[in-house]
Design a protein around this motif. Structure first.
Motif, short mmCIF file in Angstrom:
data_model
loop_
_atom_site.label_atom_id
_atom_site.label_comp_id
_atom_site.label_asym_id
_atom_site.label_seq_id
_atom_site.Cartn_x
_atom_site.Cartn_y
_atom_site.Cartn_z
N GLN A 73 0.26 -0.76 0.03
CA GLN A 73 0.45 0.15 -0.18
C GLN A 73 1.01 1.22 0.27
O GLN A 73 1.97 1.55 0.24
N GLY A 74 0.60 2.22 -0.46
CA GLY A 74 0.83 3.62 -0.50
C GLY A 74 2.11 4.01 -1.66
O GLY A 74 1.42 3.07 -2.73
N THR A 75 2.93 5.29 -1.93
CA THR A 75 3.92 5.45 -2.88
C THR A 75 4.59 5.64 -2.94
O THR A 75 4.87 6.30 -1.86
N TYR A 76 5.64 5.77 -3.76
CA TYR A 76 6.85 6.19 -3.89
C TYR A 76 6.38 7.31 -4.80
O TYR A 76 5.94 7.92 -5.53
N LEU A 77 7.42 8.81 -3.52
CA LEU A 77 7.66 10.17 -4.10
C LEU A 77 5.96 10.70 -4.55
O LEU A 77 5.62 11.78 -5.35
N GLY A 78 4.77 9.70 -3.93
CA GLY A 78 3.72 10.65 -3.96
C GLY A 78 2.76 10.54 -4.97
O GLY A 78 2.16 10.17 -5.09
N PHE A 79 3.74 9.20 -6.69
CA PHE A 79 2.85 8.73 -7.33
C PHE A 79 3.03 7.52 -7.87
O PHE A 79 2.41 6.85 -8.63
N ILE A 80 3.75 6.76 -7.74
CA ILE A 80 4.70 5.91 -8.29
C ILE A 80 4.03 4.87 -7.63
O ILE A 80 4.23 4.30 -5.85
N PRO A 81 3.16 3.51 -6.93
CA PRO A 81 2.35 3.00 -6.29
C PRO A 81 3.78 2.07 -6.19
O PRO A 81 3.93 1.62 -6.95
N LYS A 82 3.80 1.40 -4.51
CA LYS A 82 3.84 0.66 -4.29
C LYS A 82 3.92 -0.53 -5.23
O LYS A 82 4.77 -2.04 -4.87
N GLU A 83 2.37 -1.23 -5.34
CA GLU A 83 2.09 -2.50 -6.12
C GLU A 83 2.81 -2.42 -7.85
O GLU A 83 2.06 -3.26 -8.23
N HIS A 84 3.21 -2.10 -8.27
CA HIS A 84 3.68 -1.51 -9.26
C HIS A 84 4.55 -2.80 -9.45
O HIS A 84 5.19 -2.25 -8.86
N ILE A 85 4.39 -3.64 -10.45
CA ILE A 85 4.93 -5.14 -11.10
C ILE A 85 6.54 -4.51 -10.78
O ILE A 85 7.26 -5.39 -10.67
N LEU A 86 7.09 -3.01 -11.24
CA LEU A 86 8.78 -3.22 -11.52
C LEU A 86 9.51 -2.29 -10.31
O LEU A 86 10.32 -2.29 -10.06
N PHE A 87 8.33 -2.17 -9.40
CA PHE A 87 8.37 -1.68 -7.73
C PHE A 87 8.23 -1.47 -6.87
O PHE A 87 8.76 -1.11 -5.89
N TYR A 88 7.53 -2.65 -6.94
CA TYR A 88 7.16 -3.57 -5.39
C TYR A 88 8.15 -3.51 -4.50
O TYR A 88 9.23 -4.04 -5.09
N PRO A 89 7.95 -3.48 -2.96
CA PRO A 89 9.37 -3.72 -2.12
C PRO A 89 9.56 -5.17 -1.84
O PRO A 89 9.43 -5.40 -0.57
N GLN A 90 10.06 -5.59 -3.09
CA GLN A 90 10.73 -7.31 -2.72
C GLN A 90 11.57 -7.42 -1.55
O GLN A 90 10.89 -8.40 -0.92
#
Length: 267
Positions: A73-90
């Protein structure tokens, strides 16, 4: 003296215009790339909607999935979703699952497609019981305490008791070193091979050990290696008339003290 090249005002204006055109073109391209990146980041097709879990039978899969969803849940920098397949906090999710569920010894999270992740989990196996006061817990072969033990399991595993009581739950911590646990386990197995039924092994604060046998007799061990001590005990027991026994064959003594080298005391 080096002559300075002369450029007409007209040539200078053309050169300046070309530079401006190049800068505008580069700016447009950068804006396009950024726009496409933002577009890709915000597209729902690249957000994780499915979590597939294999293994970890000791933990309900839905609990693991709920933990991972919450961690995305939440975002990076206010707009990049943490649930994005390239950016999830593995890495953070992997460490968090292991901490939240100590019964798991290994967790691996990987991409399973454009909108799914695959979770592979391995559960710990009970190796012995670790008891503090009246509370007993399962430990694995590394000495890691991973779950409370029900009363029905007390007779199924070797029980190791400490007289040092913690103020917090030991679950999720290592209470005994791996090598020490292996030595204790070998001691209990060796005693069984000699015909003893053990009830409990107690680790004293000074590093000594007391093995309580079925029937109440105690074997007192010092801080030395168990192997030579057990050899001396085996020699003692070979003398049939030396140590009192009951008709059942159990030792008819309160204790056998093996802490003083070749000197063995019993009462």
């Amino acid at each position: 003296m080096r002559k300075q090249a002369f450029r007409s005002p007209k040539l200078q204006r053309k050169t300046r215009q070309r530079r401006i055109h190049k800068l505008v073109l580069v700016g447009v391209l950068l804006c396009f790339v950024v726009a496409m990146g933002v577009y890709g980041v915000l597209r729902p097709e690249f957000r994780i909607h499915e979590i597939k879990i294999d293994g970890g039978e000791s933990v309900p899969t839905e609990l693991i999935a709920d933990y991972i969803r919450h961690g995305m849940q939440g975002t990076y920098l206010g707009f990049i979703p943490k649930e994005h397949i390239l950016f999830y906090p593995q890495h953070a999710l992997t460490a968090g699952v292991l901490q939240a569920f100590p019964v798991l010894s290994h967790v691996a999270i990987s991409r399973g497609g454009f909108s799914s992740v695959h979770v592979s989990a391995v559960s710990r196996n009970p190796y012995a019981l670790w008891c503090e006061g009246e509370a007993c817990y399962f430990i694995d072969e590394t000495g890691f305490v991973f779950a409370p033990a029900p009363d029905t399991s007390l007779s199924l595993y070797y029980r190791i008791t400490t007289e040092i009581l913690a103020t917090t739950t030991p679950v999720g911590t290592a209470r005994i070193e791996r090598d020490h646990l292996a030595d204790v386990f070998s001691l209990l197995v060796r005693l069984e091979s000699l015909g003893f039924e053990t009830s409990d092994l107690r680790i004293l604060p000074q590093g000594e050990h007391v093995v309580v046998l079925r029937g109440g007799a105690r074997l007192l061990f010092g801080t030395d290696s168990f192997t030579p001590t057990l050899n001396r005990l085996e020699t003692l027991l070979a003398e049939q008339e030396l140590v009192p026994r009951l008709d059942s064959g159990s030792l008819d003594v309160d204790y056998i003290d093996l802490r003083y080298g070749n000197k063995i005391y019993f009462k």
